[in-house]
Design an enzyme around this catalytic site. Structure first.
Site, PDB file in Angstrom:
ATOM      1  N   TYR A  32      44.876   5.348   5.953  1.00 37.99           N
ATOM      2  CA  TYR A  32      43.863   6.038   5.151  1.00 37.99           C
ATOM      3  C   TYR A  32      44.029   5.878   3.640  1.00 37.99           C
ATOM      4  O   TYR A  32      43.214   6.363   2.876  1.00 37.99           O
ATOM      5  CB  TYR A  32      43.861   7.535   5.515  1.00 37.99           C
ATOM      6  CG  TYR A  32      43.537   7.789   6.962  1.00 37.99           C
ATOM      7  CD1 TYR A  32      42.312   7.388   7.495  1.00 37.99           C
ATOM      8  CD2 TYR A  32      44.447   8.410   7.814  1.00 37.99           C
ATOM      9  CE1 TYR A  32      42.002   7.608   8.826  1.00 37.99           C
ATOM     10  CE2 TYR A  32      44.146   8.638   9.148  1.00 37.99           C
ATOM     11  CZ  TYR A  32      42.932   8.230   9.647  1.00 37.99           C
ATOM     12  OH  TYR A  32      42.620   8.442  10.964  1.00 37.99           O
ATOM     13  N   HIS A 109      33.367   6.243   6.809  1.00 41.69           N
ATOM     14  CA  HIS A 109      34.731   6.340   7.342  1.00 41.69           C
ATOM     15  C   HIS A 109      35.653   5.500   6.475  1.00 41.69           C
ATOM     16  O   HIS A 109      35.307   4.371   6.100  1.00 41.69           O
ATOM     17  CB  HIS A 109      34.802   5.805   8.781  1.00 41.69           C
ATOM     18  CG  HIS A 109      34.049   6.639   9.756  1.00 41.69           C
ATOM     19  ND1 HIS A 109      34.547   7.812  10.275  1.00 41.69           N
ATOM     20  CD2 HIS A 109      32.825   6.472  10.292  1.00 41.69           C
ATOM     21  CE1 HIS A 109      33.664   8.336  11.101  1.00 41.69           C
ATOM     22  NE2 HIS A 109      32.604   7.539  11.125  1.00 41.69           N
TER      23      HIS A 109
HETATM   24  O1  CA2 Z   1      38.483   6.573   9.003  1.00 39.52           O
HETATM   25  C1  CA2 Z   1      38.028   7.704   8.849  1.00 39.52           C
HETATM   26  O2  CA2 Z   1      37.567   8.103   7.791  1.00 39.52           O
HETATM   27  C2  CA2 Z   1      38.074   8.702  10.006  1.00 39.52           C
HETATM   28  O3  CA2 Z   1      36.875   9.471   9.968  1.00 39.52           O
HETATM   29  C3  CA2 Z   1      39.273   9.597   9.764  1.00 39.52           C
HETATM   30  C4  CA2 Z   1      39.515  10.582  10.892  1.00 39.52           C
HETATM   31  C5  CA2 Z   1      39.561   9.885  12.245  1.00 39.52           C
HETATM   32  O4  CA2 Z   1      39.654  10.848  13.292  1.00 39.52           O
HETATM   33  C6  CA2 Z   1      38.336   9.031  12.483  1.00 39.52           C
HETATM   34  O5  CA2 Z   1      38.476   8.360  13.697  1.00 39.52           O
HETATM   35  C7  CA2 Z   1      38.160   8.013  11.354  1.00 39.52           C
HETATM   36  C8  CA2 Z   1      40.860  11.301  10.695  1.00 39.52           C
HETATM   37  C9  CA2 Z   1      40.936  12.087   9.443  1.00 39.52           C
HETATM   38  C10 CA2 Z   1      42.333  12.613   9.355  1.00 39.52           C
HETATM   39  O6  CA2 Z   1      42.804  12.346   8.087  1.00 39.52           O
HETATM   40  C11 CA2 Z   1      44.147  12.303   7.898  1.00 39.52           C
HETATM   41  C12 CA2 Z   1      44.537  12.327   6.601  1.00 39.52           C
HETATM   42  C13 CA2 Z   1      45.861  12.258   6.308  1.00 39.52           C
HETATM   43  C14 CA2 Z   1      46.787  12.191   7.299  1.00 39.52           C
HETATM   44  C15 CA2 Z   1      46.397  12.168   8.609  1.00 39.52           C
HETATM   45  C16 CA2 Z   1      45.059  12.241   8.909  1.00 39.52           C
END
Ligand code: CA2
Length: 156
Positions: A32, A109
């Site tokens: 991310y 995303h």
């Molecule tokens: O790629 C993306 O932006 C997502 O929407 C992010 C989501 C995920 O479930 C989607 O499949 C794709 C997850 C967001 C969680 O964000 C985090 C941030 C920091 C650490 C762990 C997770």
């Protein structure tokens, strides 16, 4: 004395962020990136300003709260950019509320969900989105704002 012409101010773009995105930049940077959500908000506000637009930037871990934010955007926004996070893959409630919008909806995303686990490949939001940006990290939010600006210009 001549009356001042009324200025018609464009409503803000609602930028909605789903569950766990408050942790952005603190974990899984290889997926991310290192940019935090407050930094994304600042970048978005600056980008919107370049287009003469403004933003309302929100994050929630609660599905019903996101539904409320989308309902608010029906009358309070010129467009919606939404990163539904995990709810994109599961939430019919968010899909239903997005379906009621008459403004453009851009799904955003950070990662390319199609390159990831199969359970991330379906997005209910994609079924109603005007356009989709993914895999560009935090820059994707800025490209989504560019897209909104372009769409609004065309539809003026
Ligand atoms: O790629 C993306 O932006 C997502 O929407 C992010 C989501 C995920 O479930 C989607 O499949 C794709 C997850 C967001 C969680 O964000 C985090 C941030 C920091 C650490 C762990 C997770």
């Amino acid at each position: 004395m001549a009356k001042k012409p009324k200025q018609s101010k464009t409503l803000p773009i609602y930028i909605l962020n789903g569950p766990n995105l408050n942790l952005l930049g603190t974990r899984e940077p290889e997926v991310y990136g290192y940019t935090t959500l407050p930094q994304v908000e600042k970048m978005c506000a600056e980008q919107a300003k370049r287009h003469g637009l403004s933003i309302v930037f929100l994050q929630s871990n609660l599905e019903g709260e996101i539904v409320d934010q989308i309902q608010e955007a029906r009358t309070g926004s010129c467009a919606v950019i939404i990163n539904p996070a995990g709810y994109g893959h599961t939430s019919i409630a968010i899909l239903d509320s997005l379906q009621m919008l008459k403004v453009p909806v851009i799904e955003c995303h950070l990662s390319n969900i199609h390159k990831r686990e199969p359970y991330r490949h379906n997005s209910y939001v994609s079924k109603v989105a005007t356009g989709i940006v993914m895999g560009l990290g935090a820059q994707g939010y800025l490209r989504a704002i560019d897209a909104v600006a372009e769409i609004l210009k065309v539809s003026k």
